[in-house]
Design a protein around this motif. Structure first.
Motif, PDB file in Angstrom:
ATOM      1  N   LYS A 242       3.625 -16.494 -52.955  1.00  0.00           N
ATOM      2  CA  LYS A 242       2.917 -17.039 -51.804  1.00  0.00           C
ATOM      3  C   LYS A 242       1.732 -17.871 -52.284  1.00  0.00           C
ATOM      4  O   LYS A 242       1.028 -17.488 -53.225  1.00  0.00           O
ATOM      5  N   TYR A 243       1.533 -18.996 -51.610  1.00  0.00           N
ATOM      6  CA  TYR A 243       0.418 -19.877 -51.985  1.00  0.00           C
ATOM      7  C   TYR A 243      -0.900 -19.163 -51.703  1.00  0.00           C
ATOM      8  O   TYR A 243      -1.146 -18.687 -50.590  1.00  0.00           O
ATOM      9  N   ALA A 244      -1.774 -19.094 -52.755  1.00  0.00           N
ATOM     10  CA  ALA A 244      -2.998 -18.304 -52.626  1.00  0.00           C
ATOM     11  C   ALA A 244      -4.267 -19.145 -52.598  1.00  0.00           C
ATOM     12  O   ALA A 244      -5.315 -18.673 -52.157  1.00  0.00           O
ATOM     13  N   GLY A 245      -4.195 -20.380 -53.075  1.00  0.00           N
ATOM     14  CA  GLY A 245      -5.390 -21.211 -53.069  1.00  0.00           C
ATOM     15  C   GLY A 245      -5.436 -22.168 -54.247  1.00  0.00           C
ATOM     16  O   GLY A 245      -4.439 -22.329 -54.961  1.00  0.00           O
ATOM     17  N   TYR A 246      -6.573 -22.769 -54.438  1.00  0.00           N
ATOM     18  CA  TYR A 246      -6.685 -23.738 -55.534  1.00  0.00           C
ATOM     19  C   TYR A 246      -8.111 -23.784 -56.077  1.00  0.00           C
ATOM     20  O   TYR A 246      -9.066 -23.308 -55.456  1.00  0.00           O
ATOM     21  N   ILE A 247      -8.226 -24.372 -57.268  1.00  0.00           N
ATOM     22  CA  ILE A 247      -9.515 -24.526 -57.945  1.00  0.00           C
ATOM     23  C   ILE A 247      -9.682 -25.996 -58.313  1.00  0.00           C
ATOM     24  O   ILE A 247      -8.765 -26.607 -58.878  1.00  0.00           O
ATOM     25  N   THR A 248     -10.814 -26.594 -57.982  1.00  0.00           N
ATOM     26  CA  THR A 248     -11.076 -27.966 -58.416  1.00  0.00           C
ATOM     27  C   THR A 248     -12.161 -27.944 -59.492  1.00  0.00           C
ATOM     28  O   THR A 248     -13.029 -27.059 -59.519  1.00  0.00           O
ATOM     29  N   LEU A 249     -12.074 -28.908 -60.370  1.00  0.00           N
ATOM     30  CA  LEU A 249     -13.016 -28.987 -61.474  1.00  0.00           C
ATOM     31  C   LEU A 249     -13.762 -30.314 -61.446  1.00  0.00           C
ATOM     32  O   LEU A 249     -13.295 -31.284 -60.846  1.00  0.00           O
TER      33      LEU A 249
ATOM     34  N   ILE B 238     -13.772 -23.121 -55.528  1.00  0.00           N
ATOM     35  CA  ILE B 238     -12.572 -22.279 -55.458  1.00  0.00           C
ATOM     36  C   ILE B 238     -12.268 -22.043 -53.986  1.00  0.00           C
ATOM     37  O   ILE B 238     -13.135 -21.596 -53.234  1.00  0.00           O
ATOM     38  N   VAL B 239     -11.057 -22.380 -53.600  1.00  0.00           N
ATOM     39  CA  VAL B 239     -10.646 -22.189 -52.209  1.00  0.00           C
ATOM     40  C   VAL B 239      -9.564 -21.106 -52.172  1.00  0.00           C
ATOM     41  O   VAL B 239      -8.489 -21.271 -52.765  1.00  0.00           O
ATOM     42  N   ALA B 240      -9.875 -19.989 -51.519  1.00  0.00           N
ATOM     43  CA  ALA B 240      -8.929 -18.865 -51.401  1.00  0.00           C
ATOM     44  C   ALA B 240      -8.300 -18.871 -50.007  1.00  0.00           C
ATOM     45  O   ALA B 240      -9.002 -19.016 -48.999  1.00  0.00           O
ATOM     46  N   LEU B 241      -6.976 -18.715 -49.956  1.00  0.00           N
ATOM     47  CA  LEU B 241      -6.245 -18.745 -48.688  1.00  0.00           C
ATOM     48  C   LEU B 241      -5.372 -17.506 -48.546  1.00  0.00           C
ATOM     49  O   LEU B 241      -5.157 -16.750 -49.490  1.00  0.00           O
ATOM     50  N   ASN B 242      -4.884 -17.316 -47.343  1.00  0.00           N
ATOM     51  CA  ASN B 242      -3.895 -16.264 -47.055  1.00  0.00           C
ATOM     52  C   ASN B 242      -4.363 -14.868 -47.489  1.00  0.00           C
ATOM     53  O   ASN B 242      -3.618 -14.092 -48.102  1.00  0.00           O
ATOM     54  N   GLY B 243      -5.629 -14.594 -47.223  1.00  0.00           N
ATOM     55  CA  GLY B 243      -6.115 -13.240 -47.458  1.00  0.00           C
ATOM     56  C   GLY B 243      -6.613 -12.959 -48.857  1.00  0.00           C
ATOM     57  O   GLY B 243      -7.034 -11.822 -49.144  1.00  0.00           O
TER      58      GLY B 243
ATOM     59  N   ASP C 294      -9.210 -13.537 -52.259  1.00  0.00           N
ATOM     60  CA  ASP C 294     -10.608 -13.900 -52.448  1.00  0.00           C
ATOM     61  C   ASP C 294     -10.758 -14.806 -53.679  1.00  0.00           C
ATOM     62  O   ASP C 294      -9.847 -14.916 -54.501  1.00  0.00           O
ATOM     63  N   LYS C 295     -11.928 -15.432 -53.800  1.00  0.00           N
ATOM     64  CA  LYS C 295     -12.151 -16.429 -54.849  1.00  0.00           C
ATOM     65  C   LYS C 295     -12.047 -15.831 -56.251  1.00  0.00           C
ATOM     66  O   LYS C 295     -11.486 -16.452 -57.161  1.00  0.00           O
ATOM     67  N   ASN C 296     -12.587 -14.637 -56.441  1.00  0.00           N
ATOM     68  CA  ASN C 296     -12.545 -14.028 -57.770  1.00  0.00           C
ATOM     69  C   ASN C 296     -11.110 -13.739 -58.195  1.00  0.00           C
ATOM     70  O   ASN C 296     -10.753 -13.869 -59.375  1.00  0.00           O
ATOM     71  N   GLU C 297     -10.302 -13.384 -57.231  1.00  0.00           N
ATOM     72  CA  GLU C 297      -8.894 -13.101 -57.509  1.00  0.00           C
ATOM     73  C   GLU C 297      -8.178 -14.380 -57.950  1.00  0.00           C
ATOM     74  O   GLU C 297      -7.395 -14.373 -58.913  1.00  0.00           O
ATOM     75  N   ILE C 298      -8.445 -15.463 -57.251  1.00  0.00           N
ATOM     76  CA  ILE C 298      -7.832 -16.748 -57.610  1.00  0.00           C
ATOM     77  C   ILE C 298      -8.234 -17.155 -59.027  1.00  0.00           C
ATOM     78  O   ILE C 298      -7.389 -17.533 -59.847  1.00  0.00           O
ATOM     79  N   LEU C 299      -9.526 -17.048 -59.340  1.00  0.00           N
ATOM     80  CA  LEU C 299     -10.015 -17.440 -60.668  1.00  0.00           C
ATOM     81  C   LEU C 299      -9.452 -16.535 -61.758  1.00  0.00           C
ATOM     82  O   LEU C 299      -9.024 -17.012 -62.812  1.00  0.00           O
ATOM     83  N   SER C 300      -9.446 -15.234 -61.498  1.00  0.00           N
ATOM     84  CA  SER C 300      -8.993 -14.300 -62.536  1.00  0.00           C
ATOM     85  C   SER C 300      -7.521 -14.509 -62.877  1.00  0.00           C
ATOM     86  O   SER C 300      -7.162 -14.558 -64.053  1.00  0.00           O
ATOM     87  N   PHE C 301      -6.657 -14.672 -61.873  1.00  0.00           N
ATOM     88  CA  PHE C 301      -5.235 -14.876 -62.152  1.00  0.00           C
ATOM     89  C   PHE C 301      -4.988 -16.217 -62.845  1.00  0.00           C
ATOM     90  O   PHE C 301      -4.157 -16.321 -63.751  1.00  0.00           O
ATOM     91  N   ALA C 302      -5.716 -17.236 -62.428  1.00  0.00           N
ATOM     92  CA  ALA C 302      -5.556 -18.559 -63.050  1.00  0.00           C
ATOM     93  C   ALA C 302      -5.984 -18.513 -64.519  1.00  0.00           C
ATOM     94  O   ALA C 302      -5.292 -19.031 -65.405  1.00  0.00           O
ATOM     95  N   ALA C 303      -7.122 -17.882 -64.784  1.00  0.00           N
ATOM     96  CA  ALA C 303      -7.636 -17.807 -66.156  1.00  0.00           C
ATOM     97  C   ALA C 303      -6.740 -16.950 -67.038  1.00  0.00           C
ATOM     98  O   ALA C 303      -6.460 -17.309 -68.189  1.00  0.00           O
ATOM     99  N   LEU C 304      -6.290 -15.804 -66.524  1.00  0.00           N
ATOM    100  CA  LEU C 304      -5.430 -14.914 -67.316  1.00  0.00           C
ATOM    101  C   LEU C 304      -4.082 -15.560 -67.628  1.00  0.00           C
ATOM    102  O   LEU C 304      -3.543 -15.407 -68.729  1.00  0.00           O
TER     103      LEU C 304
END
Length: 602
Positions: A419-426, A329-334, A336-346
């Protein structure tokens, strides 16, 4: 699978008559009862011997069994005569039990073949048999339908489930100009396709044909006993004839004495120990394998596996689990990784897409989260409002306005509040036992290869990480078969292939030994060996079982032949009597059977 009821009834009835004979004191009645037992146990064997002699002029084991039992009966050893045939029938029953293939029809594989095609003709869409569609015609493929014929997309964008063809768990994103092949399944949007092949030459049809053809290519080794009997039986019968009718003239002996020697010679020469113990050794190996969660569909596959010198593997579902897990999980622009995962999953909470399922498995969903305004763009991604934050999750194309980083196509990009926040690779997670399995095979002198439809970088990375010798990548099923055949040509010994999917069925069928993990029914039904616990460690167990089984069988062969040859020599010179002959037959058989039972305890 059970022993044939007819065979069981014959054995039981004949044995019952033998038991009754011990309760009868009158010799005439005893002889009649034992004669009936002999006829019940031996009529089919004697008939087979007669037909073999008549049609093929061949003296097989049936002939030797028949003449030995009749000879024993004629000199008064009536129980022994029946026992010879009973032992033989018991051996045949075990043989049939162990060798009979449990392979079923590959009917499940037929699910790969489409039942119809929607073809555009004269401004109408009609449903026709795929074989009626010509090259260059336009077909429509709706969500949930199989791609019936190879072609090029002329209209629409969608995601395709390609697992049945290349084994990949990640859906393929396609659009206008992309080539697709039959056997794929359209996931979520209508597309139009211009056919580039006819039905007979399309990918799915070729896979089905390869399974049928490859099955016929598999060699069928003859049973050892049949080979042995072709040489052994004529020699034994010839020797016995010479003892009975030639020796008296050469050595001026009593004719009845030489006749008795000939009969003893025949009784001793009866190969009961081989007929029973050798197949029972294989049966024991099959039973021992079964206890370890390994289904071996015939004794010939044990022999082949014991000689394996190279093994090729599929990747997805075999070396790997076939399940997508989060790689990074790559988090950008301030963020965090958990935030990226939680929004993507929800955002993907209610989707059945494989990637969505993987995200939700990795993230323990917040049941209190407020999710609204969910809009799914077919094959691209999802936008939603989550806890008053505007979320956009999906492919690089879906978030192209934010100029997402140029990374792997499987990446899931996330935008938060425009705003672009990051990405997740699988990634497809490797089985924990894969590395140890390959290491054991390498130490055992067995070469390994990876044969996969995966992209080059992924395949090479997997091969290197677990120590596989050779890696072959980006292969369609027909290319997998030809790659395996090239490996087989270079291997001095048998070659095995391990796979789990429908796309592996042709390769599994073509290999000297086809091995299936628990995956598609087609792979399991086509395979010679199935690892029921879906664990690659069972592959090394299967090889150990095969080698031990063959060692036991070889010992039984050497012991049986060696002991009998010794007694046969004694019989020629008149030093063997009927009790010794009986022991050389029945006693050796029992010892060999007891040794064969060791194969059950691997």
């Amino acid at each position: 699978m059970h022993i044939d009821k007819k065979e069981l009834s014959i054995i039981a009835t004949s044995f019952a008559f033998v038991t009754i004979s011990y309760l009868v004191s009158n010799q005439t009645n005893k002889t009649i009862i034992l004669a009936m037992a002999l006829i019940i146990a031996g009529h089919e064997i004697i008939l087979k011997a007669y037909k073999s002699l008549k049609n093929k002029l061949s003296l097989d084991e049936n002939f030797l069994m028949s003449i030995a039992s009749i000879a024993a009966f004629s000199i008064g050893e009536m129980v022994e005569a029946v026992a010879i045939l009973l032992f033989y029938r018991v051996g045949e029953a075990f043989e049939n039990y162990s060798v009979k293939r449990s392979r079923k029809s590959v009917s499940q594989l037929m699910d790969l073949a489409p039942n119809y095609a929607n073809v555009k003709r004269e401004d109408k869409v009609i449903k026709v048999n795929p074989s009626e569609v010509k090259i260059g015609e336009t077909i429509l493929i709706k969500p949930g339908e199989k791609v019936p014929i190879d072609g090029v997309i002329t209209s629409g964008e969608t995601m395709l489930n390609t697992a049945s063809i290349n084994g990949e768990p990640v859906p393929l994103e396609v659009g206008v100009g992309d080539k697709i092949v039959s056997g794929y399944i359209n996931i979520n949007a209508l597309i139009e396709v211009k056919t580039t092949k006819d039905y007979e030459n399309s990918t799915a049809t070729q896979i089905l044909e390869m399974v049928e053809n490859a099955t016929f290519k598999k060699s069928k080794s003859e049973r050892f006993i049949t080979k042995f009997a072709r040489i052994y039986t004529p020699i034994v019968v010839g020797f016995a004839f010479c003892l009975a009718f030639v020796a008296p003239f050469l050595f001026n002996g009593d004719f009845s004495q030489w006749l008795e020697r000939a009969i003893i010679f025949l009784v001793v020469s009866c190969p009961c120990a081989l007929v029973v113990s050798v197949p029972l050794s294989f049966f024991g190996g099959i039973g021992g394998a079964s206890k370890n969660g390994i289904l071996i569909k015939g004794s010939n596959y044990i022999e082949a596996l014991s000689k394996v010198k190279s093994i090729a593997f599929d990747k997805t579902g075999t070396i790997s689990k076939g399940e997508l897990v989060i790689d990074k999980i790559v988090a950008l622009n301030g963020h965090d990784k958990n935030e990226i995962l939680s929004f993507a999953a929800l955002a993907e909470k209610n989707s059945i897409h494989p990637i969505a399922l993987s995200l939700n498995k990795a993230y323990k969903n917040d049941k209190k989260a407020k999710i609204s305004n969910v809009i799914e763009s077919a094959g691209l991604g999802v936008s939603a409002v989550i806890n008053e934050h505007k979320i956009k999750v999906g492919s690089a194309k879906f978030l192209q306005e934010f100029n997402p980083q140029n990374i792997d196509k499987t990446a899931i990009h996330v935008a938060i509040n425009n705003k672009y926040a990051g990405y997740i690779t699988l990634k497809d997670e490797l089985r924990s036992e894969s590395r140890e399995c390959i290491k054991w095979l390498t130490n055992a002198g067995i070469t390994t290869a990876l044969i996969t439809g995966d992209k080059k970088n992924t395949a090479l990375q997997v091969g290197k990480s677990i120590g596989i010798d050779r890696v072959h990548y980006e292969l369609l099923p027909n290319e997998k078969v030809s790659t395996l055949e090239a490996i087989m040509d270079k291997t001095d010994g048998t070659t095995a292939y391990v796979g789990d999917g429908i796309n592996d069925a042709p390769v599994i069928a073509r290999a000297d030994v086809g091995i299936a993990m628990l995956g598609s029914d087609a792979a399991i039904q086509t395979a010679d060996i199935v690892l029921m616990h879906n664990n690659l460690a069972k592959l090394t167990t299967a090889i150990k079982i095969a080698k031990k089984t063959i060692a036991i069988a070889k010992f039984n062969i050497a012991f049986s032949i060696g002991f009998k040859l010794g007694v046969l020599i004694l019989a020629i010179f008149g030093y063997a009597n009927i009790p010794l002959a009986i022991f050389a037959d029945v006693g050796v058989t029992i010892i060999a059977i007891l040794n064969a039972f060791r194969a059950f305890k691997i």
